[in-house]
Design a protein around this motif. Structure first.
Motif, PDB file in Angstrom:
ATOM      1  N   VAL A 201       0.819  -1.207   0.000  1.00  0.00           N
ATOM      2  CA  VAL A 201       0.000   0.000   0.000  1.00  0.00           C
ATOM      3  C   VAL A 201       0.859   1.265   0.000  1.00  0.00           C
ATOM      4  O   VAL A 201       0.386   2.349  -0.306  1.00  0.00           O
ATOM      5  CB  VAL A 201      -0.933   0.005   1.224  1.00  0.00           C
ATOM      6  CG1 VAL A 201      -1.965   1.087   1.095  1.00  0.00           C
ATOM      7  CG2 VAL A 201      -1.634  -1.315   1.338  1.00  0.00           C
ATOM      8  N   ASN A 202       2.116   1.134   0.315  1.00  0.00           N
ATOM      9  CA  ASN A 202       2.998   2.293   0.295  1.00  0.00           C
ATOM     10  C   ASN A 202       3.137   2.782  -1.141  1.00  0.00           C
ATOM     11  O   ASN A 202       3.564   2.032  -2.012  1.00  0.00           O
ATOM     12  CB  ASN A 202       4.363   1.883   0.857  1.00  0.00           C
ATOM     13  CG  ASN A 202       5.352   3.029   0.857  1.00  0.00           C
ATOM     14  OD1 ASN A 202       4.988   4.187   0.735  1.00  0.00           O
ATOM     15  ND2 ASN A 202       6.623   2.693   1.007  1.00  0.00           N
ATOM     16  N   PRO A 203       2.778   4.044  -1.406  1.00  0.00           N
ATOM     17  CA  PRO A 203       2.818   4.501  -2.795  1.00  0.00           C
ATOM     18  C   PRO A 203       4.214   4.458  -3.408  1.00  0.00           C
ATOM     19  O   PRO A 203       4.357   4.403  -4.623  1.00  0.00           O
ATOM     20  CB  PRO A 203       2.297   5.933  -2.721  1.00  0.00           C
ATOM     21  CG  PRO A 203       2.409   6.332  -1.301  1.00  0.00           C
ATOM     22  CD  PRO A 203       2.273   5.095  -0.502  1.00  0.00           C
ATOM     23  N   PHE A 204       5.243   4.485  -2.561  1.00  0.00           N
ATOM     24  CA  PHE A 204       6.591   4.492  -3.098  1.00  0.00           C
ATOM     25  C   PHE A 204       7.098   3.111  -3.449  1.00  0.00           C
ATOM     26  O   PHE A 204       8.218   2.963  -3.913  1.00  0.00           O
ATOM     27  CB  PHE A 204       7.547   5.150  -2.095  1.00  0.00           C
ATOM     28  CG  PHE A 204       7.356   6.632  -2.026  1.00  0.00           C
ATOM     29  CD1 PHE A 204       6.590   7.193  -1.016  1.00  0.00           C
ATOM     30  CD2 PHE A 204       7.912   7.462  -2.974  1.00  0.00           C
ATOM     31  CE1 PHE A 204       6.383   8.555  -0.957  1.00  0.00           C
ATOM     32  CE2 PHE A 204       7.719   8.827  -2.924  1.00  0.00           C
ATOM     33  CZ  PHE A 204       6.965   9.387  -1.914  1.00  0.00           C
TER      34      PHE A 204
ATOM     35  N   SER B 273      12.411  -2.266   2.027  1.00  0.00           N
ATOM     36  CA  SER B 273      12.062  -1.435   3.172  1.00  0.00           C
ATOM     37  C   SER B 273      12.641  -1.987   4.464  1.00  0.00           C
ATOM     38  O   SER B 273      12.494  -3.163   4.769  1.00  0.00           O
ATOM     39  CB  SER B 273      10.536  -1.363   3.257  1.00  0.00           C
ATOM     40  OG  SER B 273      10.141  -1.187   4.575  1.00  0.00           O
ATOM     41  N   GLY B 274      13.315  -1.124   5.193  1.00  0.00           N
ATOM     42  CA  GLY B 274      13.916  -1.549   6.458  1.00  0.00           C
ATOM     43  C   GLY B 274      12.878  -1.904   7.489  1.00  0.00           C
ATOM     44  O   GLY B 274      13.050  -2.825   8.289  1.00  0.00           O
ATOM     45  N   VAL B 275      11.773  -1.157   7.446  1.00  0.00           N
ATOM     46  CA  VAL B 275      10.695  -1.411   8.404  1.00  0.00           C
ATOM     47  C   VAL B 275      10.124  -2.805   8.203  1.00  0.00           C
ATOM     48  O   VAL B 275       9.916  -3.565   9.159  1.00  0.00           O
ATOM     49  CB  VAL B 275       9.588  -0.345   8.232  1.00  0.00           C
ATOM     50  CG1 VAL B 275       8.416  -0.642   9.120  1.00  0.00           C
ATOM     51  CG2 VAL B 275      10.140   1.017   8.546  1.00  0.00           C
TER      52      VAL B 275
END
Lengths: 178, 210
Positions: free
Chosen positions: A151-154, A163-165
């Motif tokens: 869902v992250n637009p990036f 993504s580190g998260v």
């Protein structure tokens, strides 16, 4: 006991992989196949097998101080098992409708468990021993984390997940369930 | 102040509840996210993207203020301080259903004698007053995680909000500068927008009217 998780796109491109060393005690599983192999066998296949079965519970420390899982030493073997499992996964996918396919394949002491998302992403987990409930819970959580990443637009769909998260959360979840 | 802070809160609540058409928050966040990503791809320069977002916000704000004034029926604000209160408690609440906290700060000490204000009904507030809105939740950035190059590039993801504030306040004769001070998406503690009053605008005769 170590686990290898692979997230694959519908076109079987690996998007994410994780190796997790479990601290939980594992019921020892004897692998009947390995014991059948004569120790003097020099074929490459047998050599791989013994390396696998012998190395699965051994951990080595490299000079860099990083702990390397014995199975990781034969990383390409792990990859091979995971890839081989894909065919089986696709077969099962056609028959069953559920998301969590339990263990679809077994290779000596390595079991391949799979999870298919509604978007046809495959989560492949290689593990030793049996831990159905834990693995199920883990894969469900990986799914939720994956959805949040999508869902992250990036984030571009079907590209590597950097993504580190996401990474830290998957590791945390692995620690909790595996 | 004629109307107290609590009353503003209630007005905001009422307006939000009274809206008959609301949009799904996820759809809103995804749409805005797609917009920002597309702008980044088109312009490839984060400062430019910030400017464009602000411009878009400006256009939104100039129209939004009409809707706001029509529904809320609030009168003129007595001073800039009240403007801050109304924006935070009524404005943001009725459109985004969030209640940012406001911190006011007065103007820096003037180095030259204060110039006479042309609009006599507004009291002593001088240019340079500002207020800071602290948003503890941001519906625009619901699922967003900024990757490395974006963080370094200096993008303010929700810059459209600054534009909206500038546009809306300009329509009520207040020229302001609205900027982001910090943003949790960038790793800061909180998300803050600082709105600084530049000057009061005089009622101007529309161009071409004489």
């Amino acid at each position: 006991m170590s686990h290898h998780l692979f997230l694959l796109s519908p076109s079987d491109t690996p998007l994410y992989s994780l190796t997790h060393q479990s601290t939980k005690p594992v019921p020892t599983v004897t692998s009947p196949l390995a014991s059948n192999l004569p120790t003097w066998s020099t074929s490459a296949f047998a050599g791989t097998l013994t390396a696998l079965s012998g190395a699965s519970s051994a951990t080595q420390t490299t000079s860099g101080g990083a702990v390397r899982v014995g199975g990781g030493q034969d990383r390409h073997v792990i990859q091979m098992i995971a890839n081989a499992g894909l065919d089986v996964i696709e077969d099962v996918m056609r028959k069953e409708n559920t998301m969590y396919l339990k263990s679809v394949d077994k290779f000596n002491e390595w079991t391949v468990s799979a999870f298919i998302t509604p978007g046809n992403m495959k989560f492949v987990l290689l593990h030793e021993g049996k831990n159905d409930e834990g693995i199920r819970a883990f894969l469900m959580e990986v799914w939720e984390l994956y959805v949040k990443t999508m869902v992250n637009p990036f984030h571009t769909a079907h590209t590597a997940i950097r993504s580190g998260v996401f990474d830290s959360r998957v590791r945390g979840s692995a620690r909790k369930y595996l | 102040m004629a109307t107290s802070s609590k009353q503003y809160k209630n007005v905001g609540e009422e307006l939000w509840k009274g809206r008959s058409e609301k949009i799904n928050a996820e759809l809103f966040a995804l749409t805005y996210g797609a917009l920002v990503v597309q702008l980044i791809q088109d312009y490839e320069d984060y400062d430019e993207v910030n400017k464009q977002l602000e411009k878009m916000g400006y256009n939104i704000g100039t129209r939004l203020i009409e809707d706001f004034l029509a529904k809320s029926n609030l009168g003129r604000c007595a001073d800039f301080r009240e403007v801050g209160e109304v924006v935070a408690k009524v404005g943001f609440k009725s459109f985004l259903n969030i209640s940012p906290t406001v911190t006011h700060s007065g103007p820096p000490p003037p180095s030259s004698p204060g110039r006479p204000l042309s609009n006599p009904s507004i009291s002593q507030a001088t240019a340079g007053s500002s207020f800071t809105l602290t948003l503890d939740e941001n519906p625009l950035a619901e699922f967003v995680e900024l990757p490395e190059e974006v963080l370094e590039g200096g993008l303010w993801f929700s810059n459209v909000l600054c534009g909206v504030l500038r546009g809306a306040l300009e329509m009520v004769q207040l020229q302001v500068q609205a900027d982001f001070v910090s943003d949790v998406l960038r790793g800061d503690e909180s998300t803050e927008i600082r709105v600084k009053l530049v000057k009061y605008l005089e009622e101007e005769v529309p161009v071409g009217d004489d």
